[in-house]
Each structure stands twice: as structure tokens, then as C-alpha cells.
Design a protein around this motif. Sequence first.
Motif, PDB file in Angstrom:
ATOM      1  N   LEU A 262       0.815  -1.214   0.000  1.00  0.00           N
ATOM      2  CA  LEU A 262       0.000   0.000   0.000  1.00  0.00           C
ATOM      3  C   LEU A 262       0.851   1.268   0.000  1.00  0.00           C
ATOM      4  O   LEU A 262       0.596   2.183  -0.799  1.00  0.00           O
ATOM      5  CB  LEU A 262      -0.968  -0.004   1.183  1.00  0.00           C
ATOM      6  CG  LEU A 262      -2.007   1.133   1.189  1.00  0.00           C
ATOM      7  CD1 LEU A 262      -2.800   1.138  -0.116  1.00  0.00           C
ATOM      8  CD2 LEU A 262      -2.944   0.995   2.387  1.00  0.00           C
ATOM      9  N   PRO A 263       1.894   1.378   0.857  1.00  0.00           N
ATOM     10  CA  PRO A 263       2.752   2.569   0.775  1.00  0.00           C
ATOM     11  C   PRO A 263       3.412   2.731  -0.597  1.00  0.00           C
ATOM     12  O   PRO A 263       3.538   3.847  -1.099  1.00  0.00           O
ATOM     13  CB  PRO A 263       3.795   2.333   1.872  1.00  0.00           C
ATOM     14  CG  PRO A 263       3.142   1.412   2.835  1.00  0.00           C
ATOM     15  CD  PRO A 263       2.271   0.528   2.010  1.00  0.00           C
ATOM     16  N   PHE A 264       3.812   1.604  -1.207  1.00  0.00           N
ATOM     17  CA  PHE A 264       4.472   1.689  -2.511  1.00  0.00           C
ATOM     18  C   PHE A 264       3.476   2.138  -3.580  1.00  0.00           C
ATOM     19  O   PHE A 264       3.803   2.979  -4.429  1.00  0.00           O
ATOM     20  CB  PHE A 264       5.076   0.333  -2.884  1.00  0.00           C
ATOM     21  CG  PHE A 264       5.984   0.385  -4.084  1.00  0.00           C
ATOM     22  CD1 PHE A 264       7.167   1.108  -4.052  1.00  0.00           C
ATOM     23  CD2 PHE A 264       5.655  -0.285  -5.261  1.00  0.00           C
ATOM     24  CE1 PHE A 264       8.011   1.167  -5.157  1.00  0.00           C
ATOM     25  CE2 PHE A 264       6.491  -0.239  -6.365  1.00  0.00           C
ATOM     26  CZ  PHE A 264       7.674   0.490  -6.318  1.00  0.00           C
ATOM     27  N   LEU A 265       2.262   1.605  -3.532  1.00  0.00           N
ATOM     28  CA  LEU A 265       1.228   2.016  -4.481  1.00  0.00           C
ATOM     29  C   LEU A 265       0.892   3.493  -4.293  1.00  0.00           C
ATOM     30  O   LEU A 265       0.721   4.229  -5.273  1.00  0.00           O
ATOM     31  CB  LEU A 265      -0.027   1.163  -4.299  1.00  0.00           C
ATOM     32  CG  LEU A 265      -1.246   1.566  -5.152  1.00  0.00           C
ATOM     33  CD1 LEU A 265      -0.917   1.523  -6.632  1.00  0.00           C
ATOM     34  CD2 LEU A 265      -2.434   0.653  -4.826  1.00  0.00           C
ATOM     35  N   THR A 266       0.837   3.937  -3.047  1.00  0.00           N
ATOM     36  CA  THR A 266       0.559   5.349  -2.764  1.00  0.00           C
ATOM     37  C   THR A 266       1.653   6.230  -3.358  1.00  0.00           C
ATOM     38  O   THR A 266       1.385   7.281  -3.942  1.00  0.00           O
ATOM     39  CB  THR A 266       0.460   5.591  -1.248  1.00  0.00           C
ATOM     40  OG1 THR A 266      -0.544   4.729  -0.699  1.00  0.00           O
ATOM     41  CG2 THR A 266       0.092   7.040  -0.943  1.00  0.00           C
ATOM     42  N   PHE A 267       2.902   5.798  -3.224  1.00  0.00           N
ATOM     43  CA  PHE A 267       4.009   6.551  -3.812  1.00  0.00           C
ATOM     44  C   PHE A 267       3.853   6.640  -5.330  1.00  0.00           C
ATOM     45  O   PHE A 267       3.992   7.721  -5.916  1.00  0.00           O
ATOM     46  CB  PHE A 267       5.351   5.901  -3.484  1.00  0.00           C
ATOM     47  CG  PHE A 267       6.480   6.412  -4.336  1.00  0.00           C
ATOM     48  CD1 PHE A 267       7.060   7.640  -4.074  1.00  0.00           C
ATOM     49  CD2 PHE A 267       6.935   5.676  -5.424  1.00  0.00           C
ATOM     50  CE1 PHE A 267       8.081   8.143  -4.879  1.00  0.00           C
ATOM     51  CE2 PHE A 267       7.948   6.165  -6.235  1.00  0.00           C
ATOM     52  CZ  PHE A 267       8.525   7.403  -5.959  1.00  0.00           C
ATOM     53  N   LEU A 268       3.567   5.513  -5.979  1.00  0.00           N
ATOM     54  CA  LEU A 268       3.454   5.503  -7.434  1.00  0.00           C
ATOM     55  C   LEU A 268       2.322   6.414  -7.908  1.00  0.00           C
ATOM     56  O   LEU A 268       2.423   7.038  -8.977  1.00  0.00           O
ATOM     57  CB  LEU A 268       3.212   4.075  -7.931  1.00  0.00           C
ATOM     58  CG  LEU A 268       4.376   3.088  -7.749  1.00  0.00           C
ATOM     59  CD1 LEU A 268       3.970   1.697  -8.219  1.00  0.00           C
ATOM     60  CD2 LEU A 268       5.615   3.562  -8.487  1.00  0.00           C
ATOM     61  N   ALA A 269       1.260   6.500  -7.112  1.00  0.00           N
ATOM     62  CA  ALA A 269       0.149   7.385  -7.473  1.00  0.00           C
ATOM     63  C   ALA A 269       0.535   8.846  -7.243  1.00  0.00           C
ATOM     64  O   ALA A 269       0.259   9.716  -8.073  1.00  0.00           O
ATOM     65  CB  ALA A 269      -1.088   7.030  -6.657  1.00  0.00           C
ATOM     66  N   ARG A 270       1.215   9.117  -6.142  1.00  0.00           N
ATOM     67  CA  ARG A 270       1.532  10.500  -5.783  1.00  0.00           C
ATOM     68  C   ARG A 270       2.700  11.076  -6.580  1.00  0.00           C
ATOM     69  O   ARG A 270       2.795  12.301  -6.742  1.00  0.00           O
ATOM     70  CB  ARG A 270       1.834  10.606  -4.288  1.00  0.00           C
ATOM     71  CG  ARG A 270       0.621  10.488  -3.399  1.00  0.00           C
ATOM     72  CD  ARG A 270       0.894  11.090  -2.048  1.00  0.00           C
ATOM     73  NE  ARG A 270       1.277  12.495  -2.161  1.00  0.00           N
ATOM     74  CZ  ARG A 270       1.938  13.158  -1.209  1.00  0.00           C
ATOM     75  NH1 ARG A 270       2.317  12.533  -0.110  1.00  0.00           N
ATOM     76  NH2 ARG A 270       2.233  14.429  -1.359  1.00  0.00           N
TER      77      ARG A 270
END
Length: 255
Positions: free
Chosen positions: A110-118
Amino acid sequence: MNLQKEICAAFCDGLIVHKVPVGYAISTPVTWFSGDTISFYARVEGERARLEDSGSLLFDLEGQGVDLTSENRMEILSGLLRDHGVVLEEEDGLFCTEWVPKSKIAALALPFLTFLARVQDLLFLNREIVKSTFREDLIRALEDTFSETSVSVSEALIPELPHYTVDIVVRAGSGKTAAVFPATNDVTVLRAVLFSMELQKHNVANIVPFLIYENLDKGAITHQSREIAFNSDLTPAVWSGGREEVMKKVQRYVQ
């Protein structure tokens, strides 16, 4: 209705995980700026694993015009990396997490996906942030070229006109002063034009007014404002045309 379960189902229905040679490919329901879904990989080596992008994200961002040589944009990226526990392997341009035991890799998803989105925020910096970035980059370049002590900001150079402030002031060793206006919008351009007119009116000879554009693409500055500026006594320069050349031009005019 169990909202938690419904939200979880809606998200998980778009989550696809399948085995690949390096470990696992993970496709999510979250989309890129291009409209494609965000996908990433879980690389597994023995008992350790990490998450990583495909290796193309950095090049995609640069291809969309994100200038990561800009200190301000790099600071934004560094903050995103730090906040989400992600690192950038500069050798191959890969965004990835640190290696962890395989049993802990799911917690990083989830943190990695959030980074990729942000990280896409770098494409959608609002106009005020872009203005600030250009202005700060310009100030740093002037400080590097002349010296920090010779550069000041928001200063009135004509005592008789205290309300006519100059965005960036550079005092050269020759005794001449560069009055620099970063051309970020119509108001700034017209302020610069009025200032140059006042210099002429008050017979001020040792101040050289500059209007420096970030680029000449159509945007916040109208064609009419550009024409007024080009026909004034302002010395123009274009940042995107070469930063070193802009600095050399300022040096030439204040020597």
C-alpha cells in the motif's frame, strides 16, 4: 450494508497478481496519468523480497516534461521517496523498496502504491508551485554565478518610488545592478515594463532591467503582454533556452 467489505471488494476486484520470472507482477485498479493501470513487481530472491516499478516510470515522467535537474522538483521527489519508504536506484532509474523478508512484503504494497500514485503530482504541480520553482531556481543560479551576498529579493531600487519593488536584485562588482523579473504571469511582465519606464523617466543609468521567461510556450502570459515587453527597454532572456547562457547574458550587461 457493510461499507468496509464493499470498499475492500471494489478495490480487490481490480487487483491482479500473477507469477513472473522475477517473482510477482501486481496490477492495481489505480490509474496512471496516461489512463493505464498502475502495475509494479514483487522481486523475490531466496527468502527476501522487494517491490519495484517496471523501470520506465522515471523516463515516462521526464518524457512528459518533468525536469528532475531542478533542485525544487528533486526536493519534492525526495520528500515523496522518504515519506513512503521508497528509494531511487539512479544507475537504472528504478523506484523500489528496501529488501525485506518475504513474509513482510505484503505490508509494503500500500505505501508503494501510494508513492506511485503521488509521484504523478510532479506532472500536475499547480501554477503557483511552478512559479515558485522557476523563481527559486533562478535565484540559486544567480547566487552561484555572482554570490549569495550580492543577490537580494523584493527590493525597491528607486528611492522616489518605494512601491516599485524588484523581484530579484543582483549587485555586480562593477557598480551596476541587475533588476530581474521572472516572467510568470501578465502582472509580473507589466510590472517589469513599468519599472523599466520609470528607470528611463528618472534617468537611472546603472540599473539594467531583465525579464526572464521560463519558456516561450503559450500559457499564463498573453501575446499582448509579450509584445509590450519586447517593445520596451527590458532585456529579455529565456530560461529553457539555456541556463548558463542566461547567466552569461546577465554578467555581460552588468560588467
